[in-house]
Motif scaffolding. Structure first.
Motif, PDB file in Angstrom:
ATOM      1  N   ARG B 405       0.840  -1.208   0.000  1.00 16.35           N
ATOM      2  CA  ARG B 405       0.000   0.000   0.000  1.00 16.35           C
ATOM      3  C   ARG B 405       0.875   1.259   0.000  1.00 16.35           C
ATOM      4  O   ARG B 405       0.618   2.212  -0.737  1.00 16.35           O
ATOM      5  N   ILE B 406       1.906   1.276   0.841  1.00 19.95           N
ATOM      6  CA  ILE B 406       2.767   2.466   0.918  1.00 19.95           C
ATOM      7  C   ILE B 406       3.577   2.604  -0.369  1.00 19.95           C
ATOM      8  O   ILE B 406       3.712   3.705  -0.914  1.00 19.95           O
ATOM      9  N   GLU B 407       4.059   1.474  -0.870  1.00 19.37           N
ATOM     10  CA  GLU B 407       4.837   1.507  -2.117  1.00 19.37           C
ATOM     11  C   GLU B 407       3.967   1.998  -3.278  1.00 19.37           C
ATOM     12  O   GLU B 407       4.402   2.825  -4.085  1.00 19.37           O
ATOM     13  N   SER B 408       2.699   1.507  -3.330  1.00 19.84           N
ATOM     14  CA  SER B 408       1.830   1.889  -4.452  1.00 19.84           C
ATOM     15  C   SER B 408       1.477   3.374  -4.400  1.00 19.84           C
ATOM     16  O   SER B 408       1.067   3.946  -5.401  1.00 19.84           O
ATOM     17  N   ARG B 409       1.606   3.988  -3.230  1.00 19.13           N
ATOM     18  CA  ARG B 409       1.369   5.434  -3.101  1.00 19.13           C
ATOM     19  C   ARG B 409       2.645   6.237  -3.332  1.00 19.13           C
ATOM     20  O   ARG B 409       2.643   7.454  -3.158  1.00 19.13           O
ATOM     21  N   GLY B 410       3.732   5.534  -3.679  1.00 21.12           N
ATOM     22  CA  GLY B 410       4.992   6.227  -3.977  1.00 21.12           C
ATOM     23  C   GLY B 410       5.640   6.851  -2.756  1.00 21.12           C
ATOM     24  O   GLY B 410       6.417   7.798  -2.875  1.00 21.12           O
ATOM     25  N   ALA B 411       5.320   6.302  -1.564  1.00 20.97           N
ATOM     26  CA  ALA B 411       5.858   6.912  -0.341  1.00 20.97           C
ATOM     27  C   ALA B 411       6.907   6.026   0.330  1.00 20.97           C
ATOM     28  O   ALA B 411       7.321   6.298   1.458  1.00 20.97           O
ATOM     29  N   GLY B 412       7.334   4.961  -0.372  1.00 21.65           N
ATOM     30  CA  GLY B 412       8.330   4.078   0.230  1.00 21.65           C
ATOM     31  C   GLY B 412       8.809   3.033  -0.762  1.00 21.65           C
ATOM     32  O   GLY B 412       8.270   2.904  -1.869  1.00 21.65           O
ATOM     33  N   VAL B 413       9.852   2.304  -0.358  1.00 16.70           N
ATOM     34  CA  VAL B 413      10.393   1.220  -1.189  1.00 16.70           C
ATOM     35  C   VAL B 413      10.320  -0.067  -0.370  1.00 16.70           C
ATOM     36  O   VAL B 413      10.711  -0.083   0.797  1.00 16.70           O
ATOM     37  N   THR B 414       9.792  -1.135  -0.993  1.00 15.26           N
ATOM     38  CA  THR B 414       9.691  -2.422  -0.295  1.00 15.26           C
ATOM     39  C   THR B 414      10.848  -3.328  -0.697  1.00 15.26           C
ATOM     40  O   THR B 414      11.198  -3.413  -1.876  1.00 15.26           O
ATOM     41  N   LEU B 415      11.432  -3.999   0.272  1.00 13.33           N
ATOM     42  CA  LEU B 415      12.476  -4.987  -0.010  1.00 13.33           C
ATOM     43  C   LEU B 415      12.102  -6.300   0.660  1.00 13.33           C
ATOM     44  O   LEU B 415      11.454  -6.308   1.705  1.00 13.33           O
ATOM     45  N   ASN B 416      12.531  -7.400   0.049  1.00 12.51           N
ATOM     46  CA  ASN B 416      12.353  -8.708   0.678  1.00 12.51           C
ATOM     47  C   ASN B 416      13.559  -8.943   1.585  1.00 12.51           C
ATOM     48  O   ASN B 416      14.687  -9.081   1.113  1.00 12.51           O
ATOM     49  N   ILE B 417      13.325  -8.955   2.876  1.00 17.54           N
ATOM     50  CA  ILE B 417      14.425  -9.008   3.841  1.00 17.54           C
ATOM     51  C   ILE B 417      15.293 -10.263   3.662  1.00 17.54           C
ATOM     52  O   ILE B 417      16.499 -10.246   3.958  1.00 17.54           O
ATOM     53  N   LEU B 418      14.703 -11.327   3.120  1.00 21.61           N
ATOM     54  CA  LEU B 418      15.463 -12.562   2.954  1.00 21.61           C
ATOM     55  C   LEU B 418      16.421 -12.468   1.766  1.00 21.61           C
ATOM     56  O   LEU B 418      17.566 -12.908   1.842  1.00 21.61           O
ATOM     57  N   ASP B 419      15.938 -11.893   0.676  1.00 26.76           N
ATOM     58  CA  ASP B 419      16.741 -11.858  -0.559  1.00 26.76           C
ATOM     59  C   ASP B 419      17.626 -10.630  -0.667  1.00 26.76           C
ATOM     60  O   ASP B 419      18.585 -10.621  -1.447  1.00 26.76           O
ATOM     61  N   MET B 420      17.306  -9.569   0.025  1.00 26.10           N
ATOM     62  CA  MET B 420      17.983  -8.286  -0.237  1.00 26.10           C
ATOM     63  C   MET B 420      19.470  -8.353   0.115  1.00 26.10           C
ATOM     64  O   MET B 420      19.883  -9.067   1.030  1.00 26.10           O
ATOM     65  N   THR B 421      20.251  -7.575  -0.647  1.00 21.66           N
ATOM     66  CA  THR B 421      21.680  -7.459  -0.325  1.00 21.66           C
ATOM     67  C   THR B 421      21.895  -6.133   0.407  1.00 21.66           C
ATOM     68  O   THR B 421      20.980  -5.299   0.473  1.00 21.66           O
ATOM     69  N   SER B 422      23.109  -5.941   0.888  1.00 23.71           N
ATOM     70  CA  SER B 422      23.459  -4.672   1.529  1.00 23.71           C
ATOM     71  C   SER B 422      23.230  -3.516   0.556  1.00 23.71           C
ATOM     72  O   SER B 422      22.713  -2.458   0.920  1.00 23.71           O
ATOM     73  N   LEU B 423      23.610  -3.758  -0.712  1.00 26.36           N
ATOM     74  CA  LEU B 423      23.477  -2.711  -1.719  1.00 26.36           C
ATOM     75  C   LEU B 423      22.012  -2.329  -1.941  1.00 26.36           C
ATOM     76  O   LEU B 423      21.673  -1.143  -2.059  1.00 26.36           O
ATOM     77  N   ASP B 424      21.129  -3.360  -1.980  1.00 27.50           N
ATOM     78  CA  ASP B 424      19.695  -3.078  -2.156  1.00 27.50           C
ATOM     79  C   ASP B 424      19.214  -2.137  -1.055  1.00 27.50           C
ATOM     80  O   ASP B 424      18.501  -1.163  -1.311  1.00 27.50           O
ATOM     81  N   LEU B 425      19.590  -2.443   0.171  1.00 24.94           N
ATOM     82  CA  LEU B 425      19.107  -1.646   1.302  1.00 24.94           C
ATOM     83  C   LEU B 425      19.676  -0.224   1.254  1.00 24.94           C
ATOM     84  O   LEU B 425      18.937   0.751   1.452  1.00 24.94           O
TER      85      LEU B 425
END
Lengths: 529, 529
Positions: B405-425
């Protein structure tokens, strides 16, 4: 435009802020365009417009040159457009609508006459709209005025066309549209199984035959919409220079201010951009003038009864008026009767005929025992606000439905004004005055209605200002209008799951089995070779 | 119980009255029974209970002997019932639910483990409820206490059984129930074509395959309800000595206080007895302690980032924590990280690990640049209230939906905590901090959310008091529950119109034609005779 944001963290500071904002004008207000409808509709919309003026907004109101209830005021700039009719002609059209009630005609003839007159009235409103849109110079001025929003009574979609042309976010103010188009365009579900349709006089508990009729009436709504609005699509398309349907015109409301309260209306699904401001018209209570105060005081212990059939009825046939007078003469209360018909001979002493009544102020008086009303929604809300039991004499339009709602809550008695005798009316009056259940029920409705965190008038003003501040309220509009009707009802998904998916699987299975058989046959041949 | 009715006619007098009522305690309050749920649910319900105490009501709260977040207070009388588990055991069960996220298991194994743990947790809550209902003496005392209403977190329907037993009108306080039973029992339409179901992470604009999945998920809700609540029907029937279903238990809410706001939730049909109080938890803002004030001030121009994965996660695997630390070390802001896991070696200087954070107060600080959150609804509302763009690392439950919901409103970025790398974060953090669109969008959401005629906390308190004053709110409940499902959808009417009516007419016509033919034949015979 400088608005102050109500991000009050929290009471009592928040309420101090709110109080400040409510009590004093904004240093700089916004610009609001108002397009109202004449008649009783204006009576409650006016309260909101006046309040918006009090809060410092510059208001421009566009109305026809000829009106009945709407008058110029120092609180807003009025711009008028010429119309091809006189005040007398307009009054005649309105009288026609109500006079038909008492006409002594066969039923079908009556329905046909009514249809013709509604259709004429609709054409008449359309012609006024056309004249408005021809006023190039005025529309150009409106376009240059940089309004923040438009505040519309949407009953006839002329304001909607102007809102589209000026690309303004709009707030609609209404009780309801006869063909219930407001639910269709706002994608608000209205299950016909328990949401009674207009003109049926049903409650939310319907028998099977009533549910059948309710569903059928539901499917007549497009026909009624077509009678009322069919011409507006072409007019709008021509004016806006692009294809526009009537549904498009109604569908652009940022916020619907509905004169609804669920002590009166039956609970039903609603949408987030519908704001309920039923009772908005009860706000402006004043002290009684000396004349009325004397009349009420002299009624003694018995108190008074208020009798009014509203502003649309200017006279009732003498015979019917005499019957009513006989009934009113038989009760012990002083009756204040708003009456503008022929002179009535031998009037009982307890009946006082008046050309006009301060209805809400009289209903608020503790000596008021009953309210005889035509069951217009304004009057009914005044009855509820002031906890006065009612005798309901509905005449036309939504009044039969309104009367049924109050009767089904045990707060009044409905009579058919055409069939009722003097005895029926005096019995009904004696019942609502003397049987405690009516007073108890209306007091319960009144207590529920008045128990609100914010007064309906302030709520209405708040949401008009919200739309002005944020240039709309798109976050409250559902995504449904982006779907076709079959998508909305998931019919394509159901079809896919029930038909296409199994068929596809069947074909794939058949293909596989065909291939397998082919392979086996080939293998057999190779073996034989 | 002496309540003052808010029939304020009108501002500014009404607001003065409201201010008076809000600022000072009632001379005599009402009696309220509260049955909350432990965990994060309590955090926002507590604010309402505290405010009700401030307004002079006597509050009795019933909780298990062993709790995590709920603690006794001088503001309400707490009655406890014994439970067959220790605090350590309860903490372990909750840890189990969240630890599963980071378990290195095959996907199906993970789903199965999660199902088992949810099922265990549900049984565990059921056992606590059984122990409550066995406390005859306490229940007898509650029965004699003459409460005006009951205020319940309905997630597990124990409070609902007590409400039924004590015949008390009830107010439910919730964000939502996993199997969406709240819409079913309140007869609120939820078209699956544009209302995304929980756990799907869809928006209100779905593609065709998404709509197919959404419809299928919709039909899995009864199964989920059955996993969570199947045992409560029997328990309630036994306790109340009459047949009661789980649906019956949930269906008695007078008012649903939903932690909803349409800047966050997608607009959808709602019912008149649903009151939206999203953001209720943002109310209690305090000044920062000196320790935190110093930390924030020392961050200089770059400001701070708040990092918290909520109260349910007590630790994350060291490897994942190291990856996160690397990302946080790469940004210019000071990061305040709520962290209770193993010690992290070589931590960058800009990272401050804390066991607890005054999250809402920190988010309110103008130096806060971003909020890294697990996307629990409480945290998200705090982010919206304070207009802080978010990096969302959803873990379980409704958090994936919230993040979407927050991502679809352009107010945040969602990451998958399991797959994400340091660079993604670090990329995500740099984006929400430095790209103006994120700040602009969250500011817009925040402005819309804060622009309310009455604060969500006051609205919640108002409606609890409304139900106490009027012993319910039956005028807001639709008549739909009196109908069977096929009646609700008018299927009997449609069947009648499409099949039975034409068949009946066909039979009548056939009979008539048969009779006519018989008559003709007889006439022919007579003629021949």
């Amino acid at each position: 435009m400088a608005f102050m944001l109500l991000s009050f963290y929290r009471a009592p500071l928040g309420f101090l802020l709110f109080l400040f904002l409510t009590s004093f004008r904004f240093a700089m207000g916004g610009n609001l365009l108002v397009i109202p409808q004449d008649g009783s509709h204006w009576l409650s919309m006016q309260a909101v417009v006046e309040e918006l003026h009090q809060r410092g907004h510059k208001i421009v109101m566009v109305i026809p040159e000829v009106t009945i209830h709407i008058r110029p005021s120092q609180h807003y700039t009025v711009r008028t457009y010429p119309v091809p009719y006189s005040k007398e002609y307009l009054e005649l059209r309105i009288k026609e609508l109500s006079f038909n009630i008492f006409a002594e005609e066969p039923f079908l003839q009556k329905v046909f006459t009514m249809y013709k007159r509604i259709s004429n009235f609709s054409r008449f409103m359309f012609s006024a709209c056309k004249h408005f849109l021809l006023e190039n110079e005025m529309i150009q001025t409106l376009n240059e005025s940089k309004f923040d929003a438009i505040f519309i009574d949407p009953t006839f979609p002329c304001g909607e066309i102007v809102a589209e042309y000026l690309s303004l976010p709009s707030v609609y103010f209404l009780r309801g549209i006869p063909c219930a188009i407001e639910y269709e365009v706002s994608q608000c579900p209205s299950p016909p199984s328990y949401v009674p349709r207009i003109f049926t006089s049903y409650t939310d508990h319907m028998t099977f035959p009533q549910r059948v009729k309710n569903l059928l009436v539901n499917h007549l709504n497009p026909l009624l919409c077509s009678i009322l609005y069919s011409q507006y699509g072409n007019l709008a398309s021509e004016f806006l220079q692009r294809d526009v349907t009537v549904l498009d015109l109604f569908s652009h409301a940022s916020v619907w201010l509905l004169r609804y309260d669920f002590v009166f209306e039956y609970p039903r699904p609603v949408m987030p951009n519908m704001i309920f401001i039923g009772g908005v018209n009860c706000a402006q209570r004043k002290n009684l003038s000396q004349e009325f105060e004397n009349l009420v005081t002299s009624s003694g212990e018995n108190g008074i009864v208020i009798f009014s059939l509203g502003s649309m009825i200017s006279g009732i046939p003498l015979k019917k008026a005499m019957e009513i007078a006989t009934a009113l003469g038989s009760i012990q209360q002083t009756v204040l009767w708003r009456y503008t018909g022929q002179t009535l001979p031998n009037l009982a002493k307890n009946i006082k005929l008046m050309k006009w009544l301060p209805q809400n102020d009289l209903l608020a008086h503790p000596k008021t025992r009953a309210f005889v009303t035509h069951a217009g929604s304004h009057g009914i809300y005044e009855g509820i606000c002031n906890a006065v039991p009612m005798v309901l004499l509905p005449l036309f339009g939504d009044q039969m439905d309104n009367a049924k709602r109050i009767e089904s809550r045990g707060a009044g008695v409905t009579l058919n004004i055409l069939d009722m005798t003097s005895l029926d009316l005096s019995n009904a009056l004696n019942a609502v005055i003397n049987e405690p259940k009516y007073k108890k029920n209306i007091k319960r409705l009144s207590a529920l209605h008045l128990d609100k965190p914010i007064h309906p008038l302030d709520l209405a003003v708040y949401w008009v200002e919200f739309v002005m501040r944020h240039k709309g309220a798109s976050h409250l509009r559902p995504a449904a209008p982006n779907l076709d009707w079959f998508q909305y009802h998931s019919l394509d998904v159901v079809a896919f799951l029930l038909v296409i998916l199994p068929s596809g699987l069947f074909v794939i299975l058949k293909c596989c089995s065909f291939c397998c058989r082919k392979c086996c046959t080939l293998k057999g041949r190779f073996k034989k070779m």
